[in-house]
Scaffold this active site. Sequence first.
Site, mmCIF file in Angstrom:
data_model
loop_
_atom_site.group_PDB
_atom_site.id
_atom_site.type_symbol
_atom_site.label_atom_id
_atom_site.label_comp_id
_atom_site.label_asym_id
_atom_site.label_seq_id
_atom_site.Cartn_x
_atom_site.Cartn_y
_atom_site.Cartn_z
ATOM 1 N N TRP A 63 8.850 -3.692 1.280
ATOM 2 C CA TRP A 63 8.249 -4.870 1.909
ATOM 3 C C TRP A 63 9.266 -5.523 2.842
ATOM 4 C CZ3 TRP A 63 8.089 -9.805 3.406
ATOM 5 C CH2 TRP A 63 6.820 -10.350 3.718
ATOM 6 N N THR A 67 2.188 -0.401 -0.176
ATOM 7 C CA THR A 67 3.485 -0.764 0.407
ATOM 8 C C THR A 67 4.556 0.233 -0.022
ATOM 9 O OG1 THR A 67 2.796 -3.070 0.349
ATOM 10 C CG2 THR A 67 5.144 -2.654 0.610
ATOM 11 N N ALA A 101 -11.814 3.003 -7.054
ATOM 12 C CA ALA A 101 -11.125 3.729 -8.128
ATOM 13 C C ALA A 101 -11.668 3.359 -9.498
ATOM 14 C CB ALA A 101 -9.636 3.455 -8.073
ATOM 15 N N LYS A 135 -9.297 -11.069 -0.217
ATOM 16 C CA LYS A 135 -8.161 -10.187 -0.322
ATOM 17 C C LYS A 135 -7.350 -10.049 0.958
ATOM 18 C CE LYS A 135 -7.444 -5.311 -1.303
ATOM 19 N NZ LYS A 135 -8.153 -4.078 -1.065
ATOM 20 N N PHE A 173 10.112 -8.272 -5.598
ATOM 21 C CA PHE A 173 9.637 -9.493 -4.944
ATOM 22 C C PHE A 173 10.818 -10.451 -4.880
ATOM 23 C CE2 PHE A 173 5.758 -7.478 -5.858
ATOM 24 C CZ PHE A 173 4.755 -8.099 -5.148
ATOM 25 N N PHE A 175 -5.673 1.548 -8.313
ATOM 26 C CA PHE A 175 -5.461 0.831 -9.576
ATOM 27 C C PHE A 175 -4.362 1.474 -10.430
ATOM 28 C CE2 PHE A 175 -10.057 -0.388 -8.757
ATOM 29 C CZ PHE A 175 -9.729 -1.625 -8.238
ATOM 30 N N ARG A 188 -5.773 5.802 1.818
ATOM 31 C CA ARG A 188 -7.196 5.466 1.957
ATOM 32 C C ARG A 188 -7.443 4.480 3.096
ATOM 33 N NH1 ARG A 188 -8.124 3.005 -3.707
ATOM 34 N NH2 ARG A 188 -5.904 2.612 -3.384
ATOM 35 N N LYS A 208 1.117 -0.815 -4.313
ATOM 36 C CA LYS A 208 1.168 0.654 -4.272
ATOM 37 C C LYS A 208 1.200 1.169 -2.834
ATOM 38 C CE LYS A 208 -2.320 2.193 -6.389
ATOM 39 N NZ LYS A 208 -2.868 0.960 -6.973
#
Lengths: 555, 555
Positions: free
Chosen positions: B408, B71, B272, B103, B380, B300, B92, B69
């Site tokens: 990306w 990205t 979230a 992560k 992707f 999310f 954020r 999201k």
Amino acid sequence: MNDLQIANSVAPLPIQQIAEKIGIDTEKLEFYGKYKAKLPLDLINEEKARQSNLILVTAITPTPAGEGKTTVTIGLNDGLNRLGKASIAVIREPSLGPVFGIKGGAAGGGWSQVIPMEDINLHFTGDFHAIEKANNLLSALIDNNIQSKTRNLGIDPRTVLWKRAMDMNDRALRTTVVGLGGKNGGIPRETGFNITAASEVMAILCMSKDLEDLKERFARIYIGDRFDGSPVLAGDLNAQGAMATLMKEAIKPNLVQTLGHHSAIIHGGPFANIAQGTNSILATKMGLSLGDYVVTEAGFGSDLGAEKFFNIKSRSAGLSPKAVVLVATIRALKYHGGKSLKELTQPDVAALEKGLPNLQHHLNSLSSFGVPVVVAVNVFSSDSEEERKLIVDYCQNQGVSVALSEGWAKGGEGCESLGSLVIQAAEKCEKSFTPTYQLEDSVEEKIKKVAHTIYGASGVEFSSIAKSQLKKIEKLGYGQFPICMAKTQKSISDQEKLIGRPTGFTITIREFEIAAGAEFIIPIAGEILRMPGLPEVPAAESVDISADGQISGLF
Amino acid sequence: MNDLQIANSVAPLPIQQIAEKIGIDTEKLEFYGKYKAKLPLDLINEEKARQSNLILVTAITPTPAGEGKTTVTIGLNDGLNRLGKASIAVIREPSLGPVFGIKGGAAGGGWSQVIPMEDINLHFTGDFHAIEKANNLLSALIDNNIQSKTRNLGIDPRTVLWKRAMDMNDRALRTTVVGLGGKNGGIPRETGFNITAASEVMAILCMSKDLEDLKERFARIYIGDRFDGSPVLAGDLNAQGAMATLMKEAIKPNLVQTLGHHSAIIHGGPFANIAQGTNSILATKMGLSLGDYVVTEAGFGSDLGAEKFFNIKSRSAGLSPKAVVLVATIRALKYHGGKSLKELTQPDVAALEKGLPNLQHHLNSLSSFGVPVVVAVNVFSSDSEEERKLIVDYCQNQGVSVALSEGWAKGGEGCESLGSLVIQAAEKCEKSFTPTYQLEDSVEEKIKKVAHTIYGASGVEFSSIAKSQLKKIEKLGYGQFPICMAKTQKSISDQEKLIGRPTGFTITIREFEIAAGAEFIIPIAGEILRMPGLPEVPAAESVDISADGQISGLF
């Protein structure tokens, strides 16, 4: 006007103007708002640093309110600048915790303050936060390993000495049990929190020579033991890279200004009872690289701060002060003469006279370092003329340089005569200081030498725990470290009620701590609190901010 | 190249140049180094903000790795700028804890990142630290009051809901006992730590309209009860002034840049699942004041982030998105079609087709808000042409706007077609969104409406604890607050194993929490963790910094 009001009455200059005065190109600055900047480490010039004059400000045994060492440091710095010397004040960063406790801010006082005072007393440039995170990342890695199935190092949870850190006066965190709540919460164990300023990460920051040295020191932190008794280091958990990464900005000294618009470098703030109690070596060297004089201070009385400044910091960094300023106040000397805290504003020549041996003791023990001493009488409006004359005569009669220091009321102008004496002393100082002990001395011997030479103790006793720890320290190969005495600041001895100039006392070493990353052994004499509490009426309750951002209640 | 290498391959512009592009005078900036600045709140222009276009980026039900999201948000922002729109990304702040867990960083990916990536992922401008300190100051004041002799409020320690906060993945802090060690340590009680992003202080920051509102919200925080059952608020401890003072800089949004050198405002980062999950209202309004478009995201899937974005944030702030971008990935849809995480890189049209109902559900529930939706397929390299065609056809066949998002690999250039669709959607959007419930509805009714309209649940059950808490909530006068559902992000339902598009399920509300300062009621459906742990091999072990300050292992 109170300190905050005085601080707010002076418009700060943009920090690049302050930097320019000491020859720093604006390009080199990393701004934090308009009035704070971080300084890159390549501004350090070792050769220039060796040629400049380092002036150490220390004090007699303080009353609980403190005797204004920071105020004298800043005032003297501005005074030296008024006398034409390129002087930079290099001091510690205040801890946030006590700001909301009993003490208020810690950025000097009156007309001898560093500004922006609110920022310096609150988050500043985030150094304490970075230290806290580096400290607590190691804690999280420890507990994660203790419960690890596949990569367990066999750490014995009962031996883990490493505590979490929080920059808050929070007594409920002194002793905790973590890891509760079943499998989900890890392995339960008893531990606690230190206030960030009392953490070894803070001590390491202040001892480090560069980023690489910082990282290597992190790797060498001694955490506790395995079940088989072997030591576990932070490096065994691969913690040092991430810890150093968290500190990549915090390692850079911070530039601000005094109310006289002179440079002040603020960096690091270790406790002086449990750690070395002075700003970072990097900040001191940077100040010496950028100015001809650096005025710096060491926490609490000379028995704690100055002793460690010489034997730990200066020895490790290859520094040697050209003069020591010993701050005395008439109120503190009356306190040592037997008056209660409430009576100190009343003139009392007899009590003052009775308290003078405390001053004398600090003069004597400082003389052991072989560096000239100047006494600064930090004046209060409640002092009488007669009292001031008494202390000045007392010093002059024995050939000790002495000046009144009026930095609180007059800023740099009030410290010009002190400044002149300091310049005289520095100019005639030709040799390096004499340490109290040699690193090759045994730990026991080092402690005895400090106890005798600096405290005037008649002997040192070791508890049975301390004796067995001594063996372990030698076995672990830490015996060549300097010692960082942890004792009360309220007395020259290790018993806080022995004010004045106690004699015939014994120092009792109850136990040892090992700061293997900071590279010192901490002999603990007496009860040392590493996490303060809040008072019945916390200062936090008075702190406020208006809708337009005006802060009140910080002082 | 990994994310860190890509981020480091682009030389950032000085932040004043970025600011200039959106009309901010350099004088207004508060620099944090060369590439970050805080923005004063007076840059907010409510009238301009109402005229600009707010674009919300949300997602289908994500896999544990996330569906990109951020990205898409950054790529779309740069794409809109390439299309001639003055667009600002408003997102954020990442939490430090997960960076050292499993992560890695959270500042976008590939050629759609915000920079300086390391700083943003580490301490950034210290906002999280300030939040943590404000949170923990209140904790210290609570424990200090519990043990107070003269000013005791009669707080029942068993009822204190307020926990300490630490921005660290540290499971051992989930459940603790504090106050041990005898009289010296306060009154023992069981409590714990939340990760800072999950704290109410964070939620409050993101809901506040200005400094005064922030302070008033702090005063209204509900801490627990007295022994007589009456509620205790933070204001009863006079905590709000000091808490707001600690937040005086943190309340200001932060300006950085994307890899395409466009403005990004980053501010606030609440969870979230347990909180509202979007950046601060102040940051959104500032973006809308300075640009014609704001691209922002909500955490999310749309069942969590978007629902709260509309019903909590937008309602409170008087905002209404002009378009919603629903991020879908082929890999996540195959996951919802029953493939395991390891199989997602293998083309599988059948699995993709089987997973499409998850996308359909999010489209359906988003349509209830009456705002145009554009599907962004975040591509992707492992996606097959056939798979891409299938999902595009699926959307187009039902008249839903859809575009591939290649942020990306290509940055803004890869998001131009998405950008064109978003502009079309925004230009035709004429009305404000329709909320899912009214504030006047009872708490029970609000939950039922969200469960039915957004989750597609067939019913809602309340535990007996929840039922009695409902009565208390109404009695305390909190019944008119919006609800902030706490449920798993892994399923549209409250059972994390129900992937795809579950039907016929019931939502079970186990208990409630009250965020009286943030002004919402948190119905808890299922197990919600507010303090993550570290994995067997913490990412921290790979993070390193070289002697010259080059960081590795952050990604």
